[in-house]
Scaffold this motif. Structure first.
Motif, PDB file in Angstrom:
ATOM      1  N   THR A  42     -76.610 -54.603  49.728  1.00 22.00           N
ATOM      2  CA  THR A  42     -75.958 -55.693  50.462  1.00 22.00           C
ATOM      3  C   THR A  42     -76.181 -57.068  49.824  1.00 22.00           C
ATOM      4  O   THR A  42     -75.252 -57.885  49.859  1.00 22.00           O
ATOM      5  CB  THR A  42     -76.403 -55.707  51.944  1.00 22.00           C
ATOM      6  OG1 THR A  42     -77.826 -55.682  51.993  1.00 22.00           O
ATOM      7  CG2 THR A  42     -75.821 -54.523  52.676  1.00 22.00           C
TER       8      THR A  42
ATOM      9  N   THR B 257     -79.646 -53.757  59.275  1.00 14.38           N
ATOM     10  CA  THR B 257     -79.138 -52.951  58.151  1.00 14.38           C
ATOM     11  C   THR B 257     -77.782 -52.376  58.526  1.00 14.38           C
ATOM     12  O   THR B 257     -77.484 -52.176  59.711  1.00 14.38           O
ATOM     13  CB  THR B 257     -80.109 -51.790  57.829  1.00 14.38           C
ATOM     14  OG1 THR B 257     -80.276 -51.022  59.016  1.00 14.38           O
ATOM     15  CG2 THR B 257     -81.444 -52.324  57.343  1.00 14.38           C
ATOM     16  N   PRO B 258     -76.982 -52.100  57.531  1.00 14.16           N
ATOM     17  CA  PRO B 258     -75.672 -51.505  57.825  1.00 14.16           C
ATOM     18  C   PRO B 258     -75.839 -50.154  58.512  1.00 14.16           C
ATOM     19  O   PRO B 258     -76.830 -49.448  58.283  1.00 14.16           O
ATOM     20  CB  PRO B 258     -75.042 -51.337  56.434  1.00 14.16           C
ATOM     21  CG  PRO B 258     -75.764 -52.317  55.574  1.00 14.16           C
ATOM     22  CD  PRO B 258     -77.164 -52.368  56.106  1.00 14.16           C
TER      23      PRO B 258
ATOM     24  N   GLU C 133     -75.690 -62.077  53.787  1.00 13.79           N
ATOM     25  CA  GLU C 133     -75.982 -60.646  53.999  1.00 13.79           C
ATOM     26  C   GLU C 133     -75.668 -60.237  55.432  1.00 13.79           C
ATOM     27  O   GLU C 133     -75.216 -59.117  55.694  1.00 13.79           O
ATOM     28  CB  GLU C 133     -77.451 -60.361  53.676  1.00 13.79           C
ATOM     29  CG  GLU C 133     -77.722 -60.301  52.186  1.00 13.79           C
ATOM     30  CD  GLU C 133     -79.142 -59.847  51.913  1.00 13.79           C
ATOM     31  OE1 GLU C 133     -79.493 -58.729  52.320  1.00 13.79           O
ATOM     32  OE2 GLU C 133     -79.895 -60.635  51.319  1.00 13.79           O
TER      33      GLU C 133
ATOM     34  N   THR D 291     -65.801 -54.393  51.064  1.00 10.78           N
ATOM     35  CA  THR D 291     -67.201 -54.276  51.483  1.00 10.78           C
ATOM     36  C   THR D 291     -67.572 -52.818  51.719  1.00 10.78           C
ATOM     37  O   THR D 291     -68.626 -52.343  51.277  1.00 10.78           O
ATOM     38  CB  THR D 291     -67.428 -55.100  52.769  1.00 10.78           C
ATOM     39  OG1 THR D 291     -66.877 -56.399  52.594  1.00 10.78           O
ATOM     40  CG2 THR D 291     -68.914 -55.224  53.068  1.00 10.78           C
TER      41      THR D 291
ATOM     42  N   TYR E 297     -70.342 -50.707  49.480  1.00 12.32           N
ATOM     43  CA  TYR E 297     -71.594 -50.236  50.084  1.00 12.32           C
ATOM     44  C   TYR E 297     -71.638 -48.707  50.204  1.00 12.32           C
ATOM     45  O   TYR E 297     -72.592 -48.068  49.766  1.00 12.32           O
ATOM     46  CB  TYR E 297     -71.786 -50.875  51.458  1.00 12.32           C
ATOM     47  CG  TYR E 297     -73.134 -50.535  52.055  1.00 12.32           C
ATOM     48  CD1 TYR E 297     -74.297 -51.166  51.616  1.00 12.32           C
ATOM     49  CD2 TYR E 297     -73.261 -49.552  53.039  1.00 12.32           C
ATOM     50  CE1 TYR E 297     -75.543 -50.831  52.124  1.00 12.32           C
ATOM     51  CE2 TYR E 297     -74.495 -49.218  53.564  1.00 12.32           C
ATOM     52  CZ  TYR E 297     -75.633 -49.867  53.107  1.00 12.32           C
ATOM     53  OH  TYR E 297     -76.863 -49.527  53.614  1.00 12.32           O
TER      54      TYR E 297
ATOM     55  N   VAL F  27     -72.098 -59.546  55.735  1.00  7.40           N
ATOM     56  CA  VAL F  27     -71.760 -58.257  55.121  1.00  7.40           C
ATOM     57  C   VAL F  27     -72.109 -57.118  56.068  1.00  7.40           C
ATOM     58  O   VAL F  27     -71.313 -56.185  56.291  1.00  7.40           O
ATOM     59  CB  VAL F  27     -72.511 -58.095  53.776  1.00  7.40           C
ATOM     60  CG1 VAL F  27     -72.405 -56.656  53.261  1.00  7.40           C
ATOM     61  CG2 VAL F  27     -71.955 -59.070  52.740  1.00  7.40           C
ATOM     62  N   THR F  28     -73.287 -57.188  56.644  1.00  9.15           N
ATOM     63  CA  THR F  28     -73.728 -56.117  57.547  1.00  9.15           C
ATOM     64  C   THR F  28     -72.808 -56.024  58.770  1.00  9.15           C
ATOM     65  O   THR F  28     -72.414 -54.924  59.179  1.00  9.15           O
ATOM     66  CB  THR F  28     -75.177 -56.380  57.996  1.00  9.15           C
ATOM     67  OG1 THR F  28     -76.006 -56.439  56.836  1.00  9.15           O
ATOM     68  CG2 THR F  28     -75.669 -55.271  58.907  1.00  9.15           C
TER      69      THR F  28
ATOM     70  N   ILE G  92     -73.549 -57.352  47.271  1.00 14.97           N
ATOM     71  CA  ILE G  92     -72.223 -57.486  47.893  1.00 14.97           C
ATOM     72  C   ILE G  92     -72.030 -58.919  48.380  1.00 14.97           C
ATOM     73  O   ILE G  92     -70.984 -59.533  48.167  1.00 14.97           O
ATOM     74  CB  ILE G  92     -72.072 -56.498  49.079  1.00 14.97           C
ATOM     75  CG1 ILE G  92     -72.171 -55.062  48.576  1.00 14.97           C
ATOM     76  CG2 ILE G  92     -70.739 -56.719  49.791  1.00 14.97           C
ATOM     77  CD1 ILE G  92     -72.175 -54.022  49.698  1.00 14.97           C
ATOM     78  N   ALA G  93     -73.065 -59.431  48.997  1.00  8.72           N
ATOM     79  CA  ALA G  93     -72.984 -60.802  49.506  1.00  8.72           C
ATOM     80  C   ALA G  93     -72.722 -61.780  48.371  1.00  8.72           C
ATOM     81  O   ALA G  93     -71.903 -62.698  48.497  1.00  8.72           O
ATOM     82  CB  ALA G  93     -74.281 -61.146  50.243  1.00  8.72           C
TER      83      ALA G  93
ATOM     84  N   LEU H 216     -69.585 -54.481  57.791  1.00  7.76           N
ATOM     85  CA  LEU H 216     -69.712 -53.032  57.583  1.00  7.76           C
ATOM     86  C   LEU H 216     -69.723 -52.297  58.916  1.00  7.76           C
ATOM     87  O   LEU H 216     -69.116 -51.224  59.049  1.00  7.76           O
ATOM     88  CB  LEU H 216     -70.988 -52.723  56.793  1.00  7.76           C
ATOM     89  CG  LEU H 216     -70.924 -53.034  55.293  1.00  7.76           C
ATOM     90  CD1 LEU H 216     -72.314 -52.936  54.650  1.00  7.76           C
ATOM     91  CD2 LEU H 216     -69.959 -52.083  54.584  1.00  7.76           C
TER      92      LEU H 216
END
Lengths: 271, 174
Positions: free
Chosen positions: B135, A6-7, B146, B124, B128, B149-150, B138-139, B153
């Motif tokens: 996510t 997860t971010p 994903e 991004t 977010y 993207v993570t 966003i992807a 970030l």
């Protein structure tokens, strides 16, 4: 099977900055109106007009205009609802809080014997004999009426004798939280001017002159007539109609001594 | 039909304008150019009105337009060497110098720090952390996985955090 990553959460210092940036800033109604005019002009130029021309906005009968305001319109409780105004916001009815406050001033000004302030009430479908349009500058487009300056944001004591409208004047005010459209005469006037200005900037002289012709036809004594006349001089000069531009410029200088447009007009007409 | 389309456009403009203005600033469009780019956004929106799915959030639909216009703008600005450097926006340094920043100064500092990111990372981050876009969306919007993207970030947060600290140090009284 591993769980998806997860971010990361934001560090506290950064989270604080992000939180500050989150709220949507209030809308600048003037900017919104100007932007819409520019977009409108561009769409017309591109042949993609969305069809809501200024003349269309005011061609509706007042009742129809008010109907377009739909669910958000509200009547003024001040003056026991004696007056109803088609509150001028912008071409799109973008009512900011400040604007609504100013509109409230306008309502107070035209509400005889009001009790102060603007109360929220359900929409009232009026049958107006005459509509007073109030702009964000509380410009009342009724000939010969004195216009009071915009007062405080919240009106507590109306001054009904500052603006005296005809006895059959109807006033409707927009609900403070409403953002529905209330096209207005003032906004339509402004849209035509903006359309002309955009055309002048793009050196589309004939389009500019046509917009200005429409403006003069619809708003011969409009609040923006000085700007209209200045734009016409510029458009005529740009179109090579120098004699007409010169003559109009000379008349302009006499009519509007000290105008802020004068230097520009002198430069384009050599007058 | 024409009235219906005009009404739809007006509604989109009225509802979406504040968000578009804000998004463009977040995506790096300079204040002096925000109005022009906003105009470009809505001119692009108009012929695509029929594509809008009312069951989806209007903001996310508009963000796609804002993102593309801001990206084009940043490319133009880059070509024209108009990407602002520190010397061109001294007010931000002043903002960073305040120990107790007001909301406005905080916003400016954040937007300034976002300048340290490449455009894709900036988009991004904005989606977010500022727009709360999940996510997967966003992807889909960016055409990434994903995981990508993570990862982006994570790097973006590190970079923005460091940039905020750098700006604050730089602006601190000596």
């Amino acid at each position: 099977m591993s769980a998806r990553e997860t971010p990361p959460p934001l560090p506290p210092a950064l989270a604080e900055l992000v939180d500050a940036e989150r709220p949507l800033p209030p809308l600048d109604d003037v900017l919104a109106s100007q932007l819409f005019a520019r977009i409108d002009a561009s769409l017309v130029d591109a042949g993609l007009s969305h069809g809501e021309h200024p003349e269309d906005l005011t061609r509706d009968a007042p009742g129809e205009v008010l109907e377009k305001a739909a669910s958000g319109a509200a009547a003024s409780a001040g003056g026991a609802g004696a007056a109803k105004v088609a509150a001028a916001t912008s071409a799109l009815g973008l009512a900011s809080k400040a604007l609504v406050a100013k509109v409230a001033v306008g309502v107070a000004l035209v509400t005889a014997g009001g009790v102060g302030g603007v109360a929220v009430a359900p929409v009232v479908r009026p049958q107006p004999e005459r509509v007073v349009y109030v702009t964000r500058t509380v410009r009342v487009l009724v000939p010969s009426e004195p216009v009071a300056p915009v007062g405080p944001a919240v009106v507590t004591q109306p001054t009904p004798d500052v603006v005296t409208g005809p006895t059959n004047t109807h006033v409707t005010v927009q609900h403070p939280t409403n953002t529905d459209t209330v096209p207005t005469q003032a906004a339509a006037e402004r849209l035509l001017i903006e359309r002309a200005r955009t055309a002048v900037q793009g050196e589309r002289w004939e389009q500019a002159l046509e917009a200005l012709r429409q403006h003069e036809q619809r708003f011969p004594r409009g609040a923006d007539r000085e700007e209209r006349d200045a734009l016409r001089v510029e458009a005529l000069a740009g179109a090579g109609r120098t004699a007409e531009a010169g003559a109009l410029a000379r008349r302009f200088f006499g009519q509007y001594p000290g105008s802020i447009y004068a230097p520009r007009l002198r430069s384009v007409t050599q007058e | 039909m024409r009235d219906e389309r005009a009404a739809q456009f007006q509604a989109v403009f009225r509802t979406g304008l504040p968000y578009v203005l804000q998004s463009l600033r977040r995506l790096g469009v300079r204040e002096r150019d925000v109005e022009d780019v906003t105009q470009e956004v809505f001119l692009a929106v108009y012929p695509r009105l029929g594509d809008y799915d009312p069951s989806r959030p209007l903001r996310r639909w508009l963000f796609g337009f804002a993102r593309r216009m801001a990206s084009d703008y940043r490319k133009r600005a880059s070509v024209q060497r108009e990407v602002l450097d520190d010397a061109q926006e001294p007010r931000d340094q002043g903002a960073a110098a305040d120990e107790r920043l007001g909301d406005q100064a905080q916003r400016r500092l954040l937007l300034r720090a976002l300048d340290a990111l490449d455009q894709r990372s900036r988009e991004t981050f904005v989606m977010y952390y500022l727009d709360d876009t999940p996510t997967p969306e966003i992807a889909a919007e960016l055409g990434d996985s994903e995981d990508a993207v993570t990862s982006r970030l994570r790097r973006a947060v590190e970079k923005v955090t460091a940039e905020v600290q750098r700006l604050q140090r730089k602006a601190a009284p000596r």
